[in-house]
Design a protein around this motif. Structure first.
Motif, PDB file in Angstrom:
ATOM      1  N   SER A   7      -1.391 -15.455 -58.084  1.00  0.00           N
ATOM      2  CA  SER A   7      -0.013 -15.677 -57.628  1.00  0.00           C
ATOM      3  C   SER A   7       0.557 -14.471 -56.889  1.00  0.00           C
ATOM      4  N   GLU A   8       0.096 -13.299 -57.284  1.00  0.00           N
ATOM      5  CA  GLU A   8       0.614 -12.067 -56.680  1.00  0.00           C
ATOM      6  C   GLU A   8       0.145 -11.882 -55.238  1.00  0.00           C
ATOM      7  N   LYS A   9      -0.933 -12.554 -54.886  1.00  0.00           N
ATOM      8  CA  LYS A   9      -1.602 -12.231 -53.622  1.00  0.00           C
ATOM      9  C   LYS A   9      -1.393 -13.273 -52.530  1.00  0.00           C
ATOM     10  N   VAL A  10      -0.463 -14.189 -52.730  1.00  0.00           N
ATOM     11  CA  VAL A  10      -0.377 -15.321 -51.808  1.00  0.00           C
ATOM     12  C   VAL A  10      -0.196 -14.909 -50.343  1.00  0.00           C
ATOM     13  N   ASP A  11       0.511 -13.796 -50.115  1.00  0.00           N
ATOM     14  CA  ASP A  11       0.777 -13.414 -48.726  1.00  0.00           C
ATOM     15  C   ASP A  11      -0.197 -12.378 -48.178  1.00  0.00           C
ATOM     16  N   ALA A  12      -1.217 -12.047 -48.971  1.00  0.00           N
ATOM     17  CA  ALA A  12      -2.184 -11.043 -48.514  1.00  0.00           C
ATOM     18  C   ALA A  12      -3.173 -11.663 -47.530  1.00  0.00           C
ATOM     19  N   TRP A  13      -3.785 -10.796 -46.697  1.00  0.00           N
ATOM     20  CA  TRP A  13      -4.882 -11.248 -45.846  1.00  0.00           C
ATOM     21  C   TRP A  13      -6.175 -11.160 -46.662  1.00  0.00           C
TER      22      TRP A  13
END
Ligand SMILES: Nc1ncnc2c1ncn2[C@@H]1O[C@H](COP(=O)(O)OP(=O)(O)O)[C@@H](O)[C@H]1O
Ligand SMILES: [Mg+2]
Lengths: 256, 221
Positions: A139-145
């Motif tokens: 959930s923490e990484k949704v906007d990461a590449w």
């Protein structure tokens, strides 16, 4: 015995003169978890890739829910793209190398199939993608590449991407083989969680210890055929075939 | 040297040059747009495992890459009409020549770009049920365009400059008007300097924007 959802009849696969799969008959029932083991180059990936038509069959039939895949005309079987796409929606796949889309964020990767293939509205797709990412603990990484994530995280995104399509069967091709040892656990935990949900899965793996606990059935693939098939206890602990025994010996003691 | 430049001839004939510029743009942008579309299609044929697609497309690409553009334009104006029995206007011949030439070059750019994208990307896309076309549009091409942007920009610049060759078959584009004015007023220095300047003003913004875009795309990965 439950009615099989996937059936394979007389499967052969050749690459030119190289006869890799030499007649495989097999079926998968709902809820089964099948581990496929075997030496490198024995055709484990090829077998798995035939299941969702990443490879075209040289011979044989694949039946999904009692319907044969492919269209027969004048004795010639063709595989129209639409049909194969429909199969791949129902038979998801997770690759050794993740194959995430590097130009999309984690969330976009997981939404992509819903929007492009299922034609779902973005809002709804987002909702589902967030749920799947939550399930794999990202959930923490949704906007990461994707390129910014560890291998273990990338593989978990790939699992979420496959899950988003709500497949009836999931194929895993050595999902942890390209991971650093300390990252293997987090991926296996996710796969274990899917097992607890009762999902139908085929897993090619060298993690024999994991296969033992995970699988309802173990297949040892050698010489292009299913050399030995049985419960984890039968195949991994008390193999009857000499070939299987030798293969397991080479792996040495594995942690149960 | 006691030549005294007089740029009033440029100002006086500004409308003629502007008309030439407009014709240049009318050759340039459509041949780029059509050439990109054609180039993508030819690249698909080049990459096909069917020999009746891959071999002719290879021949096509090589023919256009290994002959001078000037010959191609002249050929489409003088020779091609004999084959089809219809005389083309200079403008059509130039547009056709530049489009087919751009098609050949962008086919190679697309092909290189597509091949450079790992096979796993196509498989990742197919594994979630995408068709080949969907995978191309959503997964492969965005990465190709990003990776090949410098090559495409280069191509745009080349075509803008190449369009000046159309003056040879009397297309009334910028170069043609420049040459016409030069010989009418015997002021080649002023007029050709102005023409060069106009080409620069036409091309530079594209180069500049592409550079910016490239930086922005590079940051997003
Ligand atoms: N696309 C292909 N073209 C030619 N040969 C292939 C191809 N894919 C796999 N093979 C060959 O088929 C055999 C089985 O490969 P694979 O299924 O990847 O084995 P495994 O996954 O068990 O290591 C190998 O000998 C491999 O070289
Ligand atoms: Mg393999």
């Amino acid at each position: 015995m439950q009615k099989p959802i996937l059936e394979i009849k007389g499967l052969h696969k050749r690459f030119g003169d190289h006869h890799v799969l030499r007649g495989i008959d097999f079926s998968v029932a709902a809820g089964e978890r099948i581990a496929i083991i075997g030496g490198s180059g024995s055709g484990k990936s090829t077998f798995l890739r035939c299941m969702n038509f990443m490879e075209t069959l040289s011979e044989g039939e694949i039946w999904l829910d009692g319907k044969r895949i492919g269209t027969e005309r004048n004795g010639q079987v063709t595989y129209p793209e639409r049909q194969l796409c429909a199969v791949r929606e129902r038979v998801g796949m997770v690759f050794q190398q993740f194959n995430l889309f590097p130009h999309m964020t984690v969330l976009q990767n997981v939404m992509e199939g819903l929007v492009t293939v299922k034609g779902m509205a973005r809002e709804q797709a987002r909702e589902i993608a967030l749920q799947e990412l939550d399930k794999v603990g990202l959930s923490e990484k949704v906007d990461a590449w994707p390129g910014r994530l560890s291998g273990g995280q990338q593989q978990r995104v790939a699992i979420a991407r496959a899950l988003s399509m709500k497949p009836e069967i999931l194929l895993f091709d050595e999902p942890t083989s390209s991971l650093d040892p300390e990252l293997v656990g987090e991926v296996l935990r996710v796969i274990n969680h899917l097992a607890e949900e009762g999902r139908t899965m085929l897993l090619v793996t060298h993690e024999l210890g994991f296969a033992y606990h995970f699988a309802t059935k173990v297949i040892f693939l050698a010489d292009g055929v299913f050399h030995e098939v049985g419960t984890p206890d039968e195949v991994l602990k008390n193999p009857r075939q000499a070939r299987t025994q030798e293969f397991l010996r080479r792996f040495g003691e594995f942690a149960f | 040297m006691n030549y005294s430049p007089d740029f009033s001839v440029v100002l006086d004939n500004w409308p003629v040059l502007a008309r030439g510029l407009w014709v240049t743009i009318q050759i340039w942008l459509p041949s780029i747009a059509l050439g990109l579309i054609g180039g993508f299609l030819i690249s698909q044929a080049r990459l096909s495992s069917r020999r009746w697609l891959s071999i002719p497309s290879l021949v096509y690409v090589e023919l256009f890459r290994d002959t001078p553009v000037l010959i191609q334009l002249i050929w489409f104006f003088y020779a091609f009409p004999i084959l089809i029995g219809v005389q083309l206007t200079p403008f059509t011949a130039a547009l056709l020549g530049l489009t087919l030439n751009t098609t050949a070059y962008s086919a190679e750019i697309f092909r290189g770009g597509i091949k450079s994208i790992h096979r796993g990307q196509m498989e990742g896309a197919k594994a979630i049920g995408m068709t080949h076309a969907q995978a191309m549009r959503r997964v492969i091409l965005p990465q190709v365009v990003k990776r090949m942007l410098p090559a495409f920009t280069n191509r745009m610049i080349e075509v803008a400059k190449m369009s000046s060759l159309a003056s040879v078959i009397s297309v009334h584009e910028l170069m043609y008007q420049g040459r016409l004015l030069s010989s009418t007023y015997y002021r080649p220095f002023e007029i050709l300097t102005a023409v060069a300047f106009i080409y620069f003003v036409l091309i530079y913004p594209g180069t500049f924007l592409a550079g910016r875009l490239e930086k922005r795309l590079a940051r997003s990965s």
